[in-house]
Design a protein around this motif. Structure first.
Motif, PDB file in Angstrom:
ATOM      1  N   LEU A  29     -21.631 -14.127  31.477  1.00 53.78           N
ATOM      2  CA  LEU A  29     -20.721 -14.001  30.332  1.00 53.78           C
ATOM      3  C   LEU A  29     -19.817 -15.229  30.174  1.00 53.78           C
ATOM      4  CD1 LEU A  29     -19.719 -10.237  30.739  1.00 53.78           C
ATOM      5  CD2 LEU A  29     -21.475 -11.235  29.254  1.00 53.78           C
ATOM      6  N   SER A  30     -20.054 -16.246  30.977  1.00 53.94           N
ATOM      7  CA  SER A  30     -19.280 -17.497  30.931  1.00 53.94           C
ATOM      8  C   SER A  30     -17.777 -17.239  31.033  1.00 53.94           C
ATOM      9  CB  SER A  30     -19.605 -18.291  29.661  1.00 53.94           C
ATOM     10  OG  SER A  30     -20.976 -18.590  29.606  1.00 53.94           O
ATOM     11  N   GLN A  31     -17.397 -16.411  31.983  1.00 50.02           N
ATOM     12  CA  GLN A  31     -15.988 -16.077  32.179  1.00 50.02           C
ATOM     13  C   GLN A  31     -15.257 -17.061  33.081  1.00 50.02           C
ATOM     14  OE1 GLN A  31     -16.524 -12.021  33.603  1.00 50.02           O
ATOM     15  NE2 GLN A  31     -15.970 -11.243  31.581  1.00 50.02           N
ATOM     16  N   VAL A  32     -16.003 -17.868  33.817  1.00 51.12           N
ATOM     17  CA  VAL A  32     -15.401 -18.846  34.722  1.00 51.12           C
ATOM     18  C   VAL A  32     -15.442 -20.208  34.038  1.00 51.12           C
ATOM     19  CG1 VAL A  32     -15.584 -19.961  36.978  1.00 51.12           C
ATOM     20  CG2 VAL A  32     -16.116 -17.521  36.750  1.00 51.12           C
ATOM     21  N   GLU A  33     -14.271 -20.829  33.922  1.00 52.55           N
ATOM     22  CA  GLU A  33     -14.196 -22.150  33.306  1.00 52.55           C
ATOM     23  C   GLU A  33     -14.454 -23.208  34.372  1.00 52.55           C
ATOM     24  OE1 GLU A  33     -11.168 -24.968  30.755  1.00 52.55           O
ATOM     25  OE2 GLU A  33     -10.723 -22.834  30.928  1.00 52.55           O
ATOM     26  N   ILE A  34     -15.174 -24.242  33.990  1.00 50.90           N
ATOM     27  CA  ILE A  34     -15.549 -25.297  34.919  1.00 50.90           C
ATOM     28  C   ILE A  34     -14.634 -26.497  34.724  1.00 50.90           C
ATOM     29  CG2 ILE A  34     -17.456 -26.717  35.781  1.00 50.90           C
ATOM     30  CD1 ILE A  34     -17.950 -23.607  35.765  1.00 50.90           C
ATOM     31  N   ILE A  35     -14.011 -26.936  35.827  1.00 48.99           N
ATOM     32  CA  ILE A  35     -13.158 -28.124  35.839  1.00 48.99           C
ATOM     33  C   ILE A  35     -13.831 -29.123  36.787  1.00 48.99           C
ATOM     34  CG2 ILE A  35     -10.880 -29.067  36.375  1.00 48.99           C
ATOM     35  CD1 ILE A  35     -10.777 -26.911  34.185  1.00 48.99           C
ATOM     36  N   ILE A  36     -14.120 -30.317  36.282  1.00 52.43           N
ATOM     37  CA  ILE A  36     -14.791 -31.337  37.093  1.00 52.43           C
ATOM     38  C   ILE A  36     -13.914 -32.582  37.155  1.00 52.43           C
ATOM     39  CG2 ILE A  36     -16.846 -32.792  37.324  1.00 52.43           C
ATOM     40  CD1 ILE A  36     -18.390 -30.605  35.772  1.00 52.43           C
ATOM     41  N   ASP A  37     -13.754 -33.096  38.357  1.00 53.25           N
ATOM     42  CA  ASP A  37     -12.967 -34.308  38.545  1.00 53.25           C
ATOM     43  C   ASP A  37     -13.693 -35.493  37.911  1.00 53.25           C
ATOM     44  OD1 ASP A  37     -10.610 -35.577  39.835  1.00 53.25           O
ATOM     45  OD2 ASP A  37     -12.188 -36.713  40.868  1.00 53.25           O
ATOM     46  N   GLU A  38     -12.948 -36.318  37.186  1.00 50.54           N
ATOM     47  CA  GLU A  38     -13.563 -37.424  36.461  1.00 50.54           C
ATOM     48  C   GLU A  38     -14.246 -38.428  37.387  1.00 50.54           C
ATOM     49  OE1 GLU A  38     -10.274 -38.851  34.142  1.00 50.54           O
ATOM     50  OE2 GLU A  38      -9.478 -40.067  35.779  1.00 50.54           O
ATOM     51  N   THR A  39     -13.771 -38.589  38.598  1.00 53.01           N
ATOM     52  CA  THR A  39     -14.418 -39.499  39.543  1.00 53.01           C
ATOM     53  C   THR A  39     -15.806 -38.987  39.916  1.00 53.01           C
ATOM     54  OG1 THR A  39     -12.259 -40.129  40.424  1.00 53.01           O
ATOM     55  CG2 THR A  39     -14.172 -40.637  41.784  1.00 53.01           C
ATOM     56  N   LEU A  40     -15.928 -37.688  40.111  1.00 52.62           N
ATOM     57  CA  LEU A  40     -17.226 -37.089  40.428  1.00 52.62           C
ATOM     58  C   LEU A  40     -18.150 -37.122  39.215  1.00 52.62           C
ATOM     59  CD1 LEU A  40     -19.048 -35.536  42.397  1.00 52.62           C
ATOM     60  CD2 LEU A  40     -17.967 -33.434  41.576  1.00 52.62           C
ATOM     61  N   TRP A  41     -17.601 -36.890  38.033  1.00 53.47           N
ATOM     62  CA  TRP A  41     -18.406 -36.790  36.817  1.00 53.47           C
ATOM     63  C   TRP A  41     -19.283 -38.029  36.603  1.00 53.47           C
ATOM     64  CZ3 TRP A  41     -20.275 -33.174  34.006  1.00 53.47           C
ATOM     65  CH2 TRP A  41     -20.754 -33.430  32.725  1.00 53.47           C
ATOM     66  N   VAL A  42     -18.817 -39.197  37.001  1.00 52.16           N
ATOM     67  CA  VAL A  42     -19.569 -40.429  36.752  1.00 52.16           C
ATOM     68  C   VAL A  42     -20.633 -40.711  37.817  1.00 52.16           C
ATOM     69  CG1 VAL A  42     -17.705 -41.462  35.406  1.00 52.16           C
ATOM     70  CG2 VAL A  42     -17.836 -41.912  37.868  1.00 52.16           C
ATOM     71  N   ALA A  43     -20.677 -39.916  38.870  1.00 57.02           N
ATOM     72  CA  ALA A  43     -21.688 -40.128  39.921  1.00 57.02           C
ATOM     73  C   ALA A  43     -23.085 -39.827  39.365  1.00 57.02           C
ATOM     74  CB  ALA A  43     -21.397 -39.231  41.122  1.00 57.02           C
ATOM     75  N   ASP A  44     -24.063 -40.621  39.765  1.00 57.40           N
ATOM     76  CA  ASP A  44     -25.443 -40.444  39.290  1.00 57.40           C
ATOM     77  C   ASP A  44     -26.084 -39.157  39.788  1.00 57.40           C
ATOM     78  OD1 ASP A  44     -25.359 -42.855  37.942  1.00 57.40           O
ATOM     79  OD2 ASP A  44     -26.311 -43.976  39.569  1.00 57.40           O
ATOM     80  N   ARG A  45     -25.754 -38.774  41.004  1.00 63.52           N
ATOM     81  CA  ARG A  45     -26.338 -37.571  41.610  1.00 63.52           C
ATOM     82  C   ARG A  45     -25.247 -36.808  42.335  1.00 63.52           C
ATOM     83  NH1 ARG A  45     -31.665 -37.327  41.226  1.00 63.52           N
ATOM     84  NH2 ARG A  45     -31.896 -35.649  42.735  1.00 63.52           N
ATOM     85  N   TRP A  46     -25.425 -35.482  42.398  1.00 61.93           N
ATOM     86  CA  TRP A  46     -24.494 -34.593  43.096  1.00 61.93           C
ATOM     87  C   TRP A  46     -25.249 -33.779  44.126  1.00 61.93           C
ATOM     88  CZ3 TRP A  46     -20.907 -31.647  39.201  1.00 61.93           C
ATOM     89  CH2 TRP A  46     -20.317 -32.545  38.322  1.00 61.93           C
TER      90      TRP A  46
END
Length: 175
Positions: A120-137
């Protein structure tokens, strides 16, 4: 906390891998002993490509809003400052029961992939901008005895497939 039998854990892990394969999402996988902390992961997870991630399941003071905060493993999140950044009162870690209810995983197994259980998409996702630019996780496949490596493009695809928007911000760090 829910007691999960080994058969149920294997089924859960197989289900997430089947989900990824169904959506043509490529991943690398390594198995290892259970890890509960970033320090254990550093010691016990064999080397693989990707940024190390830390995932925090948090809620607001009244328990009405829930968030999955994803940062690089080296970052120590300042929940008070994050509360102010998001315009909320009193963020705190969610309980094991809340985690199981919203994301279907137990503590130690929290990962981006748990959003597949948040239908139901009840959990909002917050991603750190430093991680966001990484090629792989790197992330757990709903259990803490394996680690997967995913491309950041596939991370975006997973967010879209599961109908989850994310906020990319400079997640405040403890001084």
């Amino acid at each position: 906390m829910k007691d999960v039998s080994p058969a149920a854990v294997i089924e859960c892990e197989m289900d997430i891998c089947a989900f990824l394969e169904q959506h043509n999402i490529e991943f690398e996988r390594t198995d290892h002993p259970p890890v509960y902390t970033c320090e254990q992961a550093e010691r016990l997870v064999p080397p693989m490509r990707g940024a190390d991630t830390k995932n925090l399941f948090v809620r607001d003071k009244k328990g009405r809003s829930h968030f999955l905060v994803i940062v690089g493993y080296e970052k120590s999140v300042d929940l008070k400052a994050l509360s102010r950044e998001l315009g909320l009162a009193g963020l705190s870690l969610g309980s094991a029961d809340q985690l199981q209810h919203h994301l279907g995983v137990d503590p130690g197994s929290v990962s981006l992939l748990a959003i597949t259980n948040d239908r139901l998409s009840q959990v909002e996702i917050i991603i750190d901008e430093t991680l966001w630019v990484a090629d792989r996780w790197k992330c757990h496949p709903l259990v803490n005895t394996s680690t997967l490596s995913l491309s950041r493009n596939d991370v975006e695809r997973i967010l879209n497939i599961t109908n989850h928007a994310c906020r990319v911000i400079d997640v405040p760090e403890q001084p």
